[in-house]
Design a protein around this motif. Sequence first.
Motif, short mmCIF file in Angstrom:
data_model
loop_
_atom_site.label_atom_id
_atom_site.label_comp_id
_atom_site.label_asym_id
_atom_site.label_seq_id
_atom_site.Cartn_x
_atom_site.Cartn_y
_atom_site.Cartn_z
N MET C 1 115.69 -29.61 42.04
CA MET C 1 115.37 -29.02 41.11
C MET C 1 114.89 -28.61 40.74
SD MET C 1 115.41 -31.68 37.60
CE MET C 1 114.75 -31.21 36.01
N SER C 2 114.62 -26.63 40.25
CA SER C 2 113.10 -26.10 39.87
C SER C 2 112.97 -26.69 38.25
CB SER C 2 114.03 -25.12 39.81
OG SER C 2 114.97 -25.21 38.20
N ALA C 4 112.07 -25.03 36.08
CA ALA C 4 112.57 -24.32 35.11
C ALA C 4 113.75 -25.67 34.47
CB ALA C 4 112.63 -22.98 34.95
N SER C 5 114.63 -25.99 35.56
CA SER C 5 115.40 -26.54 34.28
C SER C 5 114.66 -28.21 34.17
CB SER C 5 117.03 -27.32 35.31
OG SER C 5 115.84 -27.25 36.62
N VAL C 8 113.93 -27.55 30.67
CA VAL C 8 114.37 -27.83 29.64
C VAL C 8 115.28 -29.34 29.37
CG1 VAL C 8 115.86 -25.88 29.42
CG2 VAL C 8 116.35 -27.00 31.25
N SER C 9 114.81 -30.10 30.23
CA SER C 9 115.39 -31.53 30.44
C SER C 9 114.99 -31.71 29.49
CB SER C 9 114.75 -32.63 32.03
OG SER C 9 114.89 -33.18 32.07
#
Lengths: 325, 352, 297
Positions: C1-2, C4-5, C8-9
């Motif tokens: 998982m990056s 960036a995500s 947002v999590s």
Amino acid sequence: MTGPLVSVEGLRVLFKSADRTVHAVNGVDFALQPGEVLGLLGESGSGKSVTLKALLRLLPASRTTLSGKVTVAGHDVLSMDERALRQYRGGVVSMIFQEPMLAFDPVFTVGDQIAEAVMRHEDVGRAAARGRALEMLERVRIPSAKRRLDAYPHEMSGGMRQRAMIALALACKPQLLLADEPTTALDATVQIQILLLLRELQKEFGMAVIFVTHDVGVAVEVSDRMAVMYGGRIVERGSAADVIRRTAHPYPQGLLASTVHGAMRGTRLEAIPGAPPDLSRMPTGCAFAPRCRLADDTCRSVAPPIAALAPGHEAECHQPRVLSA
Amino acid sequence: MSASIPQGIADEDIGGPAQPLLSIRGLVKHFPIKGGVLNRTVAVVQAVDGIDFDVAKGETLGIVGESGCGKSTTARLLVRLIDPDAGEVLYDGLKIGAQDGLDLREMRRHVQMVFQDSFASLNPRLTIEDSISFGPKVHGLGAKEAKARARELLQQVGLNPNLFVRRYPHELSGGQRQRVNIARALALRPRLVILDEAVSALDKSVEAQVLNLLQDLKAELGLTYVFISHDLNVVRYMSDRVMVMYLGRVAEIGPVDAIYGNPRHPYTKALLSAMPSMDPDARTQEAPIAGDPPNPINPPAGCRFHTRCPFSEPVCAAKVPDLAAVAGDAKHAVACHMNVAGSGHSRTAGAA
Amino acid sequence: MSAASAAVSSEAGQVPVASRGYWSNVLRRLARDKVAMACLAVLVLILLAAIFAPLIAPGDPYRGSIIRRLRPIGTEGYPLGTDELGRDMLTRLIYGGRLSLFMGIVPVLNAFLIGTFLGVVAGYVGGKTNMAIMRTIDVFYAFPSVLLAIAISGALGAGIFNSIVSLTVVFIPPIARVAESVTTQVRNLDFVDAARASGAGALTIIRVHILGNVLGPVFVYATGLVSVSMILASGLSFLGLGTKPPEAEWGLMLNTLRTAIYVQPAVAALPGAMIFVTSICFNLFSDGLRSAMDVKL
């Protein structure tokens, strides 16, 4: 008249159902001078539409608990009986909606419905009432108004219907117009026409307007003063310029930062984290605290005080910081 | 990546980077309106009436326009939820549904769509996990792998899989549901995602979160977007190129800066100046155009905008303007007689 | 998982709430409905009594006695009296529940399967198929259900099997209609389009996305028909087109006892009372189920 036209003090609205109690409006205070336009800005569930409907007592009485004090042009709105309400609605205050088909009865012509409304509130004959209907359709710039008097609502286009609804709402020259997202369902080129029309008619009729919207741009176009709602309370209020340019509360700050406008391409949007509060389980402190970057323990436990920033410019926050845009 | 679906011909990039991912030529969709006792066609809605455009690999094409302009019909044509009456859709140079082209079922894996209504687009009786893993299962992925992929995707769209896999749509907020819809659209690992008003129903503060997410996913997964919206600000933020539609036809298409900075079609100009001002001291003083968009049933002849256009002349009602490149910018095209020298309009590019 | 995500999590606003499925929600609401639960209890009682009739019935349903005919309720040894052939009423009512419930449930179940199939096909495929199926069904719908049941039974002849066939035919049209209209509504929702866009075939879409949303409402409607079916079946027996004597069945018992209405009105009314109570319970339970399923999501 001296003093404010509308005064709302400590308005609370609860919706009760078998499963839960929804705290839709949690202590709203504001006053509105005659001829003033207040933009009520907020997202879904902020309580903006409920506040508006409470001013007309349009909420279903069986499930709703209203408390506080609402005075409009000398009428104590929350204690009125049905008969007084009928005179009050449409006569002193009228309302326009997002969906004009709700305001019209599909089986009568537009002209008849406007004339009907005039006769209900004023002591005039049918001919005079129809004359007023025609005059109103002309004033809202409906082309070939005479022909449109005999049109049924479904025969009109969206923008035309919106104009006809405005004509209906203004037919009895109300002192206060309540507008509940009247341009949200319209196309962009039509929306601006309706906004300009409302601004013009407001000046012409000298009436006060409360305009509810979720769109900052729309609120800027119509409002003298603006109030931003969140979790059933007004969190910041002031002149349109105060609220847009000298924003002090973190919620409207976040809302403005996350609203896409102009050339923002390539930059990352500063989104407000999280989701709006669950109105059946309101937090004890500031309703915005769970999403606020600046929130500390005080914010989470104590309801925020009103901070006066400038004459007429107030924010309900423990640590208001004016960010000049 | 977890276990993959059986490979198809279009999994690798066939046409090369210069080949548009999507080429639309002469696309037409008319909806007959039936009526009367004999159920005969009494009128025709010309929802999409001959449009051409390309979507390059890796770009975002924004489509804007008002209600009835045909942008949603275009979206449904692109994912083949409805069949076009005429015209062709080439996916990476392959004609969809043709013998030597790309099989429809195969195409579905590469082109996915996110709908506006986050609630209606999720089955209320299925858990989030089942909704997301449905597509991969249809394409032959085992139940276990499909579930693993659903969890991976939830993570990718910013939802904690441990909290969300067993949930039902009504237990989620609008923003969370739209994230699930995005995850569902990505479940088949598409290359092209059609976003049909995907953020329009969300509150502004949540809209920004989802727009950020879409940008991140695009960069991470190398996606191509067709981003459809009525919100000009959002389209400007998201798109590399923008197509403006009016009553089933393309009015103007070009790079985002050209469309917003140097609009050539009177309709584009009107649309841009109809945006509410964000400055309390510079409010809009005059509406750019009057009236409502005409009904797409029996639209005006000639240029469809001529009934509302401030520069309308007889030629506009008589002749349909071709979509032609603007002088000096081959990428920017406009369908207006004023753009074409010798069209008979007094304000042609040369005359003005 | 990056990264960036991961960022947002935290943006998505995740509140862990205990997750409940739709059906467990429905059951919870149903359990709070006192009327529906009381009716369910009565129905379960009648059903259990019918199933275990040989164990709980005090006597033999067929053995009569000429000298003990038409005894009143409360006679010693015969708590609910005896019928016109001197058979124990309590025993016969318990045994009679077997056939009556059978005749109430089986035709509706058959019609539920066939009608839902027809309705879902008509609703999902639409167009000419819909036209063909629904117009054919409308033809049957045009007859009053009682007349239709009598006509078909009359043509096929008396007997349990034929009654079931005729009642099934009677109940297919209304069930198919409900199934068709619900299917048409569901079919137009975006999630069905999303499923089509993912390349799923019609059968898969119907199985996964349509049936789950259609079966519930149709089932509720069908439970409401059980009482109608019981009454119609009783009516057929009453006319001599259903069960034949000496079988114990409430409708038939009502018929044979009607001659005794002036002699022992209370005893004669007993089978009717059973039919009445059972149908009311089915109807009220069906109403409760309907409102429990009508969750505003």
